[in-house]
Structures are given as structure tokens and as C-alpha cells.
Design a protein around this motif. Structure first.
Motif, PDB file in Angstrom:
ATOM      1  N   ASP A   2       0.846  -1.186   0.000  1.00  0.00           N
ATOM      2  CA  ASP A   2       0.000   0.000   0.000  1.00  0.00           C
ATOM      3  C   ASP A   2       0.883   1.237   0.000  1.00  0.00           C
ATOM      4  OD1 ASP A   2      -2.543  -1.317   0.161  1.00  0.00           O
ATOM      5  OD2 ASP A   2      -2.141  -1.728   2.275  1.00  0.00           O
ATOM      6  N   GLY A   3       1.046   1.838  -1.181  1.00  0.00           N
ATOM      7  CA  GLY A   3       1.831   3.060  -1.290  1.00  0.00           C
ATOM      8  C   GLY A   3       0.921   4.242  -1.577  1.00  0.00           C
ATOM      9  N   PHE A   4       1.349   5.434  -1.166  1.00  0.00           N
ATOM     10  CA  PHE A   4       0.532   6.631  -1.336  1.00  0.00           C
ATOM     11  C   PHE A   4       1.419   7.818  -1.700  1.00  0.00           C
ATOM     12  CE2 PHE A   4      -1.620   3.753   1.453  1.00  0.00           C
ATOM     13  CZ  PHE A   4      -2.947   3.782   1.024  1.00  0.00           C
ATOM     14  N   LYS A  56      10.284   6.760  10.007  1.00  0.00           N
ATOM     15  CA  LYS A  56      11.338   6.534   9.021  1.00  0.00           C
ATOM     16  C   LYS A  56      11.990   5.162   9.185  1.00  0.00           C
ATOM     17  CE  LYS A  56      12.331   8.983   6.403  1.00  0.00           C
ATOM     18  NZ  LYS A  56      13.452   9.921   6.378  1.00  0.00           N
ATOM     19  N   SER A  57      11.937   4.602  10.365  1.00  0.00           N
ATOM     20  CA  SER A  57      12.592   3.327  10.617  1.00  0.00           C
ATOM     21  C   SER A  57      11.919   2.202   9.837  1.00  0.00           C
ATOM     22  CB  SER A  57      12.564   3.003  12.112  1.00  0.00           C
ATOM     23  OG  SER A  57      13.012   1.674  12.333  1.00  0.00           O
ATOM     24  N   ILE A  58      12.750   1.380   9.206  1.00  0.00           N
ATOM     25  CA  ILE A  58      12.239   0.264   8.406  1.00  0.00           C
ATOM     26  C   ILE A  58      11.516  -0.757   9.284  1.00  0.00           C
ATOM     27  CG2 ILE A  58      14.383  -1.062   8.573  1.00  0.00           C
ATOM     28  CD1 ILE A  58      12.012  -0.799   5.532  1.00  0.00           C
ATOM     29  N   SER A  59      11.723  -0.698  10.584  1.00  0.00           N
ATOM     30  CA  SER A  59      11.061  -1.653  11.477  1.00  0.00           C
ATOM     31  C   SER A  59       9.541  -1.531  11.421  1.00  0.00           C
ATOM     32  CB  SER A  59      11.544  -1.457  12.915  1.00  0.00           C
ATOM     33  OG  SER A  59      11.176  -0.179  13.405  1.00  0.00           O
ATOM     34  N   TRP A  60       9.035  -0.412  10.928  1.00  0.00           N
ATOM     35  CA  TRP A  60       7.586  -0.205  10.834  1.00  0.00           C
ATOM     36  C   TRP A  60       7.020  -0.728   9.516  1.00  0.00           C
ATOM     37  CZ3 TRP A  60       4.749   0.955  14.885  1.00  0.00           C
ATOM     38  CH2 TRP A  60       5.352   1.594  15.976  1.00  0.00           C
ATOM     39  N   ALA A  61       7.868  -1.128   8.589  1.00  0.00           N
ATOM     40  CA  ALA A  61       7.386  -1.630   7.302  1.00  0.00           C
ATOM     41  C   ALA A  61       6.984  -3.090   7.440  1.00  0.00           C
ATOM     42  CB  ALA A  61       8.465  -1.489   6.237  1.00  0.00           C
ATOM     43  N   PRO A  62       5.983  -3.530   6.714  1.00  0.00           N
ATOM     44  CA  PRO A  62       5.589  -4.940   6.764  1.00  0.00           C
ATOM     45  C   PRO A  62       6.561  -5.806   5.982  1.00  0.00           C
ATOM     46  CG  PRO A  62       4.221  -3.762   5.183  1.00  0.00           C
ATOM     47  CD  PRO A  62       5.099  -2.730   5.834  1.00  0.00           C
ATOM     48  N   GLU A  63       6.582  -7.079   6.318  1.00  0.00           N
ATOM     49  CA  GLU A  63       7.326  -8.041   5.503  1.00  0.00           C
ATOM     50  C   GLU A  63       6.506  -8.353   4.250  1.00  0.00           C
ATOM     51  OE1 GLU A  63      10.206  -8.838   5.737  1.00  0.00           O
ATOM     52  OE2 GLU A  63      10.881  -8.842   7.820  1.00  0.00           O
ATOM     53  N   ALA A  89      -5.639  14.045   4.028  1.00  0.00           N
ATOM     54  CA  ALA A  89      -6.601  14.645   3.091  1.00  0.00           C
ATOM     55  C   ALA A  89      -7.800  13.727   2.863  1.00  0.00           C
ATOM     56  CB  ALA A  89      -5.917  14.972   1.767  1.00  0.00           C
ATOM     57  N   GLY A  90      -8.211  13.024   3.921  1.00  0.00           N
ATOM     58  CA  GLY A  90      -9.373  12.160   3.832  1.00  0.00           C
ATOM     59  C   GLY A  90      -9.112  10.788   3.249  1.00  0.00           C
ATOM     60  N   VAL A  91      -7.885  10.533   2.790  1.00  0.00           N
ATOM     61  CA  VAL A  91      -7.539   9.228   2.218  1.00  0.00           C
ATOM     62  C   VAL A  91      -6.997   8.330   3.325  1.00  0.00           C
ATOM     63  CG1 VAL A  91      -6.046   8.004   0.590  1.00  0.00           C
ATOM     64  CG2 VAL A  91      -7.077  10.191  -0.061  1.00  0.00           C
ATOM     65  N   HIS A  92      -7.554   7.134   3.425  1.00  0.00           N
ATOM     66  CA  HIS A  92      -7.147   6.194   4.472  1.00  0.00           C
ATOM     67  C   HIS A  92      -5.778   5.608   4.161  1.00  0.00           C
ATOM     68  CE1 HIS A  92      -7.382   3.114   7.547  1.00  0.00           C
ATOM     69  NE2 HIS A  92      -7.156   2.177   6.630  1.00  0.00           N
ATOM     70  N   ILE A  93      -4.860   5.739   5.127  1.00  0.00           N
ATOM     71  CA  ILE A  93      -3.531   5.141   5.033  1.00  0.00           C
ATOM     72  C   ILE A  93      -3.470   4.033   6.079  1.00  0.00           C
ATOM     73  CG2 ILE A  93      -1.045   5.546   5.025  1.00  0.00           C
ATOM     74  CD1 ILE A  93      -2.473   7.387   3.076  1.00  0.00           C
ATOM     75  N   PRO A  94      -3.389   2.767   5.680  1.00  0.00           N
ATOM     76  CA  PRO A  94      -3.369   1.691   6.670  1.00  0.00           C
ATOM     77  C   PRO A  94      -2.027   1.606   7.383  1.00  0.00           C
ATOM     78  CG  PRO A  94      -3.061   0.776   4.489  1.00  0.00           C
ATOM     79  CD  PRO A  94      -3.315   2.249   4.296  1.00  0.00           C
ATOM     80  N   LYS A  95      -2.032   1.051   8.561  1.00  0.00           N
ATOM     81  CA  LYS A  95      -0.783   0.818   9.285  1.00  0.00           C
ATOM     82  C   LYS A  95       0.174   0.013   8.402  1.00  0.00           C
ATOM     83  CE  LYS A  95       1.060  -1.171  13.572  1.00  0.00           C
ATOM     84  NZ  LYS A  95       0.729  -1.845  14.847  1.00  0.00           N
ATOM     85  N   GLY A  96       1.418   0.472   8.295  1.00  0.00           N
ATOM     86  CA  GLY A  96       2.394  -0.172   7.424  1.00  0.00           C
ATOM     87  C   GLY A  96       2.410   0.383   6.015  1.00  0.00           C
ATOM     88  N   GLY A  97       1.478   1.278   5.702  1.00  0.00           N
ATOM     89  CA  GLY A  97       1.449   1.889   4.379  1.00  0.00           C
ATOM     90  C   GLY A  97       2.681   2.761   4.136  1.00  0.00           C
ATOM     91  N   VAL A  98       3.125   2.791   2.888  1.00  0.00           N
ATOM     92  CA  VAL A  98       4.314   3.562   2.521  1.00  0.00           C
ATOM     93  C   VAL A  98       3.878   4.904   1.937  1.00  0.00           C
ATOM     94  CG1 VAL A  98       6.465   3.578   1.207  1.00  0.00           C
ATOM     95  CG2 VAL A  98       5.491   1.403   1.971  1.00  0.00           C
ATOM     96  N   VAL A  99       4.328   5.978   2.543  1.00  0.00           N
ATOM     97  CA  VAL A  99       3.934   7.320   2.105  1.00  0.00           C
ATOM     98  C   VAL A  99       5.102   7.990   1.392  1.00  0.00           C
ATOM     99  CG1 VAL A  99       3.166   9.599   2.853  1.00  0.00           C
ATOM    100  CG2 VAL A  99       2.232   7.546   3.952  1.00  0.00           C
ATOM    101  N   HIS A 100       4.848   8.437   0.159  1.00  0.00           N
ATOM    102  CA  HIS A 100       5.822   9.157  -0.644  1.00  0.00           C
ATOM    103  C   HIS A 100       5.383  10.613  -0.724  1.00  0.00           C
ATOM    104  CE1 HIS A 100       7.262   5.291  -2.456  1.00  0.00           C
ATOM    105  NE2 HIS A 100       5.996   4.959  -2.331  1.00  0.00           N
ATOM    106  N   ILE A 101       6.160  11.521  -0.191  1.00  0.00           N
ATOM    107  CA  ILE A 101       5.848  12.936  -0.287  1.00  0.00           C
ATOM    108  C   ILE A 101       6.646  13.494  -1.461  1.00  0.00           C
ATOM    109  CG2 ILE A 101       5.904  15.159   0.899  1.00  0.00           C
ATOM    110  CD1 ILE A 101       6.091  12.993   3.460  1.00  0.00           C
ATOM    111  N   PHE A 102       5.959  13.874  -2.519  1.00  0.00           N
ATOM    112  CA  PHE A 102       6.622  14.372  -3.713  1.00  0.00           C
ATOM    113  C   PHE A 102       6.984  15.836  -3.513  1.00  0.00           C
ATOM    114  CE2 PHE A 102       6.241  10.556  -5.934  1.00  0.00           C
ATOM    115  CZ  PHE A 102       6.913  10.676  -7.139  1.00  0.00           C
TER     116      PHE A 102
END
Length: 402
Positions: A42-44, A63-70, A301-314
Motif C-alpha cells: 500500500d503506497g501513497f 522513518k525506521s524500516i522496522s515499521w514496514a511490513p514483511e 486529506a481524507g484518504v485512508h492510510i493503513p498501518k504499514g502503508g508507505v507514504v511518498h511525499i513528492f
């Protein structure tokens, strides 16, 4: 929720050539868009300033990779082990301690003291180019200037700069095939061996350089451990030149494709500091911020980001948000109140920003004053951009004549 964008969207030639138009079209549909990047996760994408700026400093976006899912966590950690436990990819309290230790050896006074040496390097590079009447500004100037500066600051041989360039490009570039993954592993091993040897030398015989300062830097009697030292040195080597190379290259292309912009800076050199800020905003070297991982379910902005989702700020998209910047697609060397996000925002604001600004001001000033009649040596349409999913936006070459 908007329709999920395919992974290939970020890798397409169209996006590489003109990400600004692509992001503007996305922004008209909404500030946040799901994307299949990394593949299968799940990327955003966040493409506006209003939501991008606070997201850069949102404690729920770690920022820590420990929060990313396998399995992404394992792939990411294995991809660049020399960068494990660096301050850019860490969260408080580890980030607080690491940044405090590094900043003590990276002071504004130390950076300002480099001004004469940076000017000398820039002049020497132009001396080497001037007689030829033509050059590739990337290979002949934009790369050797900041890599020489960071090598001298760290205390590593500038003669190794071509090796460092290869290492840097490998670490920040994508490795989407088996051959690329294998080579990245070889580069990680080479970097580890290189810096491990230098760290041992500085412990035995300290010098007046940044590596020695980091070896003895203390925070309540706690030193950087060997892995933290390795990651910090690797990060400083890569970030200490890669972004500035492309700041200079992108900025010069902006000037060389519009004679009016070039003439303005030639006539009004006092505009250089504000012009550098505008280069950073208009087509900065960092296309998007590094990965952030949602530590809990949240909304942007009203968009659901699930736990473990990857957020890209452009960052490039936020820096052309028409709600923040008048005529955002126009380069304005005298732009006031330039609230760009090229160096990030919050606790991860770029520690090397003063050095990058100093190098850029000297670089542009030297090129414009010492290379009269400088112009592109090829049609603008032949200029090629690097991308391929990298964080960095920059040119493959910038041929000029003068």
C-alpha cells in the motif's frame, strides 16, 4: 479513494521527462493518490504542499524500516546494509541522539570556513574547461566540485571520487533485476571494507577531519557505535554530493533554456542567493522524500492510510503547488517568501543545507562570471533525465559551449 496508480507510472519515460505536468494533473484530482509502489504494498503519493509539509514531520509516519511490513522490510534492510541505523532512516530517540552527535562535527562555522577552498576548487575546474571552449558541465564541473568538498571535509582521498560516484549511484538507484541486486551487494561490501579501515586509522591517529570528529563525538559519554559510524559516513558521502551535483545541473539547464533568465543573473549577481532557492523549488534535485511508514491507521486529506502503508511525499510537486506559489511553473530568481520543501521539513530537515547553498552560490556565480557566452551545445530536446524510480532527479549529461 482515487484509483490506484500502477508501479510503472513512476518509471515511465513520460514521467521521467516531465514529472511536474504529471503531478499537476494528479493534484487537480486530489492531494493523495494510492500507488503500487513498492510493488504489492500500500503506497501513497502526496502531491501538494498543504498536506506534504506536515506529513514530513508527522510522528505517525516513521522513518525506521522496522515499521514496514514483511517481505518489504527484509528486502529493504538487505538492499543497503551499510546504511542501517543512519539518522535519515531513524526516529526519536535514536534520531535525536544521532543528529546531535553529527551536528556537533558539522557546524555552520566549519561550513563557512570552507568558502575560500570551495571557490578555489570551482576556479580550478573552470580553468581546466575554459581553453576547450566546450564541456559536459556534469562531468567537468557539477560532479567534481561537491565530491571534492565532501571528500576533503570527511578526510578521504579525492582521487577515489569516481569510485564514490559509482557507489553513490548504486545506493540511491533502483535494483529491479538480479544483476542489479548482486552488484548492490558488492558495493555494500566494498563500502564497509573501505570505511572500516579508515575508522580504525582515525581511532589510532586522529586528524583534523570530520571522520576523526565523528569517531570521538560523544553524547552523555555514548559514542557512535561502529555500524552507526559506517552508516553516517556513507550517508554523508552520498548525500554530501549527489544532491548538489543535480542542483547545479538542473539549475544551469533552467538558465540555458531561457536567455532572459541567464541575462538577469548576469546583470544582477546579487540575486544569486534567491536564485538558488528558486532552483531548489523550480526543479530541485530531490524528487520525493525518502520512505515513511504509517505506524497506525491514519488519514491524509481524507484518504485512508493503513498501518504499514508507505507514504511518498513528492517534494517537486509540493514545490509547484499553485495554492502556495504564484505562477508555480515560472522560474522567478527574485521570488520572495519561497517556502519550498527541497530540504524537507521538521526533524529531518537536511543537515547539509548550509553546505549545499554555499556550494551552489559559488558554483553558479563562478560559471556565469567566468564562462562568457555559455550556451547549450545540443537542442534542449536531446537532454536526457535520469529517473527509474530514484529519489534523485538529475541529468545524464549537460553539454555546453562558451
Amino acid at each position: 479513494m482515487p484509483e490506484k496508480l500502477p508501479f510503472e507510472f513512476l518509471l515511465s519515460p513520460e514521467f521521467t521527462r516531465d514529472p511536474h505536468s504529471a503531478c499537476a494533473a494528479l493534484r487537480e484530482k486530489g492531494p493523495v493518490h494510492p500507488v503500487d509502489f513498492p510493488p504489492g504494498m500500500d503506497g501513497f503519493l502526496v502531491v501538494d504542499h498543504e498536506h506534504g509539509r506536515p506529513a514530513l514531520n508527522d510522528p505517525r509516519l516513521a522513518k525506521s524500516i522496522s515499521w514496514a511490513p514483511e517481505p518489504f522490510r527484509g528486502r529493504f534492510s538487505a538492499g543497503n546494509p551499510v546504511l542501517a541505523h543512519n539518522m535519515l532512516d531513524s526516529d526519536p530517540p535514536d534520531h535525536t541522539r544521532l543528529r546531535r552527535l553529527v551536528s556537533r562535527a558539522f557546524t555552520p562555522r566549519r561550513i563557512e570556513s570552507l568558502r575560500p577552498r570551495i571557490q578555489q576548487i570551482a576556479d580550478d575546474l573552470v580553468d581546466g574547461m575554459a581553453a576547450k571552449g566546450e564541456a559536459d558541465l556534469l562531468d567537468d564541473f557539477a560532479f567534481p566540485l561537491p565530491i571534492t568538498v565532501i571528500c576533503e571535509l570527511l578526510g578521504v582521498p579525492a582521487e577515489d571520487r569516481d569510485t564514490f560516484r559509482d557507489w553513490s549511484g548504486t545506493l540511491i538507484g533502483p535494483s529491479l533485476d538480479e544483476e542489479g541486486i548482486r552488484y548492490r551487494q558488492e558495493v555494500n561490501l566494498a563500502i564497509r571494507a573501505y570505511f572500516t579501515g579508515i575508522i580504525a586509522q582515525r581511532r589510532a591517529a586522529p586528524r583534523d577531519d570530520l571522520i576523526s570528529a565523528l569517531v570521538v563525538a560523544r553524547d552523555d559519554d555514548e559514542l557512535l557505535d561502529d555500524q552507526e559510524l559506517l552508516a553516517t559516513l556513507t550517508l554523508l558521502l552520498v548525500a554530501g554530493h549527489e544532491t548538489t551535483v543535480n542542483l547545479i545541473g538542473n539549475g544551469m539547464l533552467t538558465l540555458l533554456t531561457d536567455p532572459g533568465r541567464l541575462k538577469l543573473l548576469l546583470d544582477r549577481p546579487k540575486l544569486l542567493p534567491s536564485a538558488v532557492e528558486e532552483f531548489l523549488r523550480h526543479d530541485g534535485p530531490v524528487a520525493r522524500a525518502t520512505f515513511r511508514f504509517a505506524t497506525e491507521d491514519l488519514k491524509i486529506a481524507g484518504v485512508h492510510i493503513p498501518k504499514g502503508g508507505v507514504v511518498h511525499i513528492f517534494l517537486g510537486a509540493a514545490n509547484r503547488d499553485p495554492k502556495i506559489f504564484d505562477a508555480p511553473d515560472t522560474f522567478d530568481a527574485a521570488r520572495a517568501d519561497n517556502r519550498h520543501l527541497a530540504f524537507g521539513h521538521g526533524i529531518h530537515f537536511c543537515l547539509g543545507a548550509p553546505l549545499a547553498r554555499l556550494e551552489a552560490q559559488i558554483a553558479f556565480g563562478t560559471l556565469l562570471s567566468r564562462l562568457p557566452g555559455i550556451e547549450l551545445a545540443c537542442p534542449p530536446g536531446e537532454i536526457e533525465w535520469n529517473w527509474g524510480g530514484s529519489l534523485i532527479r538529475g541529468l545524464r549529461a549537460l553539454p555546453v559551449r562558451f
